[in-house]
Design an enzyme around this catalytic site. Structure first.
Site, PDB file in Angstrom:
ATOM      1  N   LYS A 104       0.838  -1.202   0.000  1.00  0.00           N
ATOM      2  CA  LYS A 104       0.000   0.000   0.000  1.00  0.00           C
ATOM      3  C   LYS A 104       0.878   1.259   0.000  1.00  0.00           C
ATOM      4  O   LYS A 104       2.088   1.179   0.245  1.00  0.00           O
ATOM      5  CB  LYS A 104      -0.911  -0.019   1.235  1.00  0.00           C
ATOM      6  CG  LYS A 104      -0.174   0.068   2.566  1.00  0.00           C
ATOM      7  CD  LYS A 104      -1.110  -0.221   3.731  1.00  0.00           C
ATOM      8  CE  LYS A 104      -0.367  -0.156   5.054  1.00  0.00           C
ATOM      9  NZ  LYS A 104      -1.191  -0.691   6.165  1.00  0.00           N
TER      10      LYS A 104
ATOM     11  N   ARG B 131     -10.995   0.313  14.848  1.00  0.00           N
ATOM     12  CA  ARG B 131     -10.704   1.123  13.676  1.00  0.00           C
ATOM     13  C   ARG B 131     -11.631   0.660  12.560  1.00  0.00           C
ATOM     14  O   ARG B 131     -12.594   1.301  12.250  1.00  0.00           O
ATOM     15  CB  ARG B 131      -9.224   0.986  13.290  1.00  0.00           C
ATOM     16  CG  ARG B 131      -8.788   1.974  12.238  1.00  0.00           C
ATOM     17  CD  ARG B 131      -7.294   1.888  11.968  1.00  0.00           C
ATOM     18  NE  ARG B 131      -6.901   0.626  11.350  1.00  0.00           N
ATOM     19  CZ  ARG B 131      -5.709   0.425  10.795  1.00  0.00           C
ATOM     20  NH1 ARG B 131      -4.794   1.381  10.829  1.00  0.00           N
ATOM     21  NH2 ARG B 131      -5.395  -0.733  10.244  1.00  0.00           N
TER      22      ARG B 131
ATOM     23  N   TYR C 171      14.954  31.277   5.315  1.00  0.00           N
ATOM     24  CA  TYR C 171      13.746  31.974   5.774  1.00  0.00           C
ATOM     25  C   TYR C 171      13.752  32.132   7.290  1.00  0.00           C
ATOM     26  O   TYR C 171      14.065  31.195   8.021  1.00  0.00           O
ATOM     27  CB  TYR C 171      12.500  31.177   5.383  1.00  0.00           C
ATOM     28  CG  TYR C 171      12.154  31.252   3.915  1.00  0.00           C
ATOM     29  CD1 TYR C 171      11.852  32.472   3.313  1.00  0.00           C
ATOM     30  CD2 TYR C 171      12.121  30.109   3.140  1.00  0.00           C
ATOM     31  CE1 TYR C 171      11.526  32.537   1.965  1.00  0.00           C
ATOM     32  CE2 TYR C 171      11.788  30.162   1.796  1.00  0.00           C
ATOM     33  CZ  TYR C 171      11.489  31.382   1.212  1.00  0.00           C
ATOM     34  OH  TYR C 171      11.172  31.443  -0.110  1.00  0.00           O
TER      35      TYR C 171
ATOM     36  N   MET D  17      10.981  24.934   0.274  1.00  0.00           N
ATOM     37  CA  MET D  17      10.183  24.010  -0.528  1.00  0.00           C
ATOM     38  C   MET D  17      11.068  23.143  -1.434  1.00  0.00           C
ATOM     39  O   MET D  17      10.886  21.926  -1.528  1.00  0.00           O
ATOM     40  CB  MET D  17       9.195  24.810  -1.391  1.00  0.00           C
ATOM     41  CG  MET D  17       8.238  23.948  -2.165  1.00  0.00           C
ATOM     42  SD  MET D  17       7.165  24.936  -3.214  1.00  0.00           S
ATOM     43  CE  MET D  17       6.054  25.659  -2.029  1.00  0.00           C
TER      44      MET D  17
HETATM   45  C1  LIG Z   1      -0.579  -1.690   6.843  1.00  0.00           C
HETATM   46  C2  LIG Z   1      -1.149  -2.975   7.260  1.00  0.00           C
HETATM   47  C3  LIG Z   1      -0.318  -4.090   7.471  1.00  0.00           C
HETATM   48  C4  LIG Z   1       1.195  -4.004   7.421  1.00  0.00           C
HETATM   49  O1  LIG Z   1       1.658  -3.298   8.543  1.00  0.00           O
HETATM   50  P1  LIG Z   1       3.239  -3.097   8.821  1.00  0.00           P
HETATM   51  O2  LIG Z   1       3.277  -2.511  10.179  1.00  0.00           O
HETATM   52  O3  LIG Z   1       3.720  -2.162   7.781  1.00  0.00           O
HETATM   53  O4  LIG Z   1       3.873  -4.415   8.716  1.00  0.00           O
HETATM   54  C5  LIG Z   1      -0.922  -5.291   7.759  1.00  0.00           C
HETATM   55  N1  LIG Z   1      -2.262  -5.401   7.855  1.00  0.00           N
HETATM   56  C6  LIG Z   1      -3.092  -4.347   7.669  1.00  0.00           C
HETATM   57  C7  LIG Z   1      -4.545  -4.537   7.796  1.00  0.00           C
HETATM   58  C8  LIG Z   1      -2.562  -3.107   7.377  1.00  0.00           C
HETATM   59  O5  LIG Z   1      -3.371  -2.062   7.200  1.00  0.00           O
END
Ligand SMILES: *Cc1c(COP(=O)(O)O)cnc(C)c1O
Length: 399
Positions: free
Chosen positions: A43, A144, A291, A339
């Protein structure tokens, strides 16, 4: 001359694959004889490492499952990895259903409405014969996303009246996995076990049970009970590491932290963030830098200008606080990061020259700067540092 583009992130294939294999080897063989599989989390553009590079490399290294956040990310992965199973972990929005089907992504569900959308859309599909696999997320105490175990019965009814859908997997996510002795871990595990039992008693036979992120894999406390639980119900077990694939993990606490820290130390940093000196100047004592004039030269010093700033994701909190590496020497960041530009003090770097390579994250002559360092300076976590490296910084494949 450094290669173009000057500011870039080099992504090492061999290190990524090495980390994947190391994590995999921590899980095999299980004492129960089971093989615990890995879902490689890619992700957020592979934690800032570049999805386009990392997803195919991981798939070729043997990752059968890849985890993404959104359908949009899943569609991007599908184009690169036609064979992989792709789990959308954030859950499903109504507007995403059609694209999810088209790209053959696997949805996470925990809300009855999500089942309705899927069942409804499934009726209109051309190939209605195949059932749609869904992964049910259980909220075992993180509060969550996920269905709370008390709400499960309604799910059973809905699933039983939705023949187009198949409960392929049940999973959960832990809130404090790096705190190896946390009571919360035990409570979440107990809630997971109970819910799985309830699901089996209701007549469902999920093919997979999955739980645990990088910390859980490295901490080596989840894999065994997970494998045993899966075996009990004739399912396979799987864990979902993300950041450890890229060489990082949260710091462990707890009595057995030494083992986890050894496993963590065996990981290699996949990303090296580089730039080069754009210009050099010597300034007299009293010169004010950047700055807001937050830095005043205490004496005659030599300054290097770097073509990188917070628009590239260099955290502004590193102003007057962090450093970079030039010729294997730490060069402090002076004044505010702008920036697109950053000034560093290279007075203690003999012979620093224009065009010379500068390391923002990575190793040089045995010294290194990690996302943990940036996180400490910026009062955040390495995850945020890595994800913040902006799209302007090209990710370049490295050996
Ligand atoms: C992001 C995520 C992971 C991986 O987490 P890490 O701490 O990066 O290993 C696993 N399961 C779910 C549901 C996640 O959202």
């Amino acid at each position: 001359m450094p290669p173009f583009p000057i500011t870039r992130a080099e992504i090492s294939r061999s290190r990524l694959v090495g980390n994947f294999q190391r994590l995999h080897s921590l899980l095999q063989p299980m004492p129960t004889g089971e093989c615990c599989d890995l879902l490689a989390v890619v992700k957020a553009d592979a934690y800032g490492h570049g999805l386009l590079l990392c997803a195919p490399w991981l798939a070729e290294a043997g990752a059968k499952w890849l985890g993404v956040t959104s359908v949009e990310e899943g569609v991007a992965v599908r184009k690169l990895c036609p064979q992989a199973r792709i789990l959308v972990m954030r859950g499903l929005l109504r507007s995403e259903v059609q694209e999810l089907f088209d790209a053959q992504l696997t949805p996470t569900i925990w809300d009855l409405a999500q089942l309705d959308w899927l069942a409804e859309a499934a009726q209109h599909r051309a190939f209605a014969a195949e059932s749609i696999p869904v992964h049910l997320e259980l909220d075992t105490g993180m509060t969550r996303q996920g269905v709370s175990p008390v709400g499960l019965t309604k799910f059973f009814d809905k699933l039983k009246t939705s023949p187009a859908l198949r409960l392929e997997s049940v999973y959960t996510h832990f809130a404090s996995p790096e705190m190896l002795d946390a009571e919360q871990n035990r409570q979440q595990w107990a809630a997971f076990e109970q819910a799985v039992e309830q699901i089996a008693a209701a007549g469902f036979h999920p093919q997979w049970l999955h739980a645990g992120n990088s910390s859980s894999v490295l901490g080596q406390q989840v894999a065994e009970p997970l494998a045993a639980l899966a075996a009990k119900y004739g399912a396979r077990c799987m864990m979902r590491p993300g950041i450890a694939l890229y060489g990082y993990a949260s710091r462990f606490t707890g009595e057995r932290m030494a083992t986890a820290e050894i496993a963590r130390a065996s990981l290699e940093l996949v990303l090296t963030w580089k730039t080069a000196i754009a210009s050099l100047r010597t300034v007299e004592a009293g010169a004010k830098v950047g700055y807001g004039a937050t830095f005043t030269a205490p004496e005659k010093i030599r300054l290097a200008l770097l073509p990188v700033g917070y628009a590239d994701g260099l955290n502004r909190k590193l102003s007057n606080c962090g450093h970079v590496l030039v010729r294997g020497v730490a060069a402090p960041i002076v004044g505010r990061i702008s920036m697109d530009l950053t000034v560093v003090d290279v007075s203690s770097v003999p012979g620093a020259a224009v065009s010379e390579e500068v390391i923002l994250l990575g190793e040089q002559n045995g010294l290194r700067i990690t996302a943990d360092d940036h996180a400490r300076w910026a009062e955040t976590i390495p995850y945020e540092i890595l994800c913040a490296i902006s799209a302007r910084v090209p990710r370049v494949a490295w050996e």
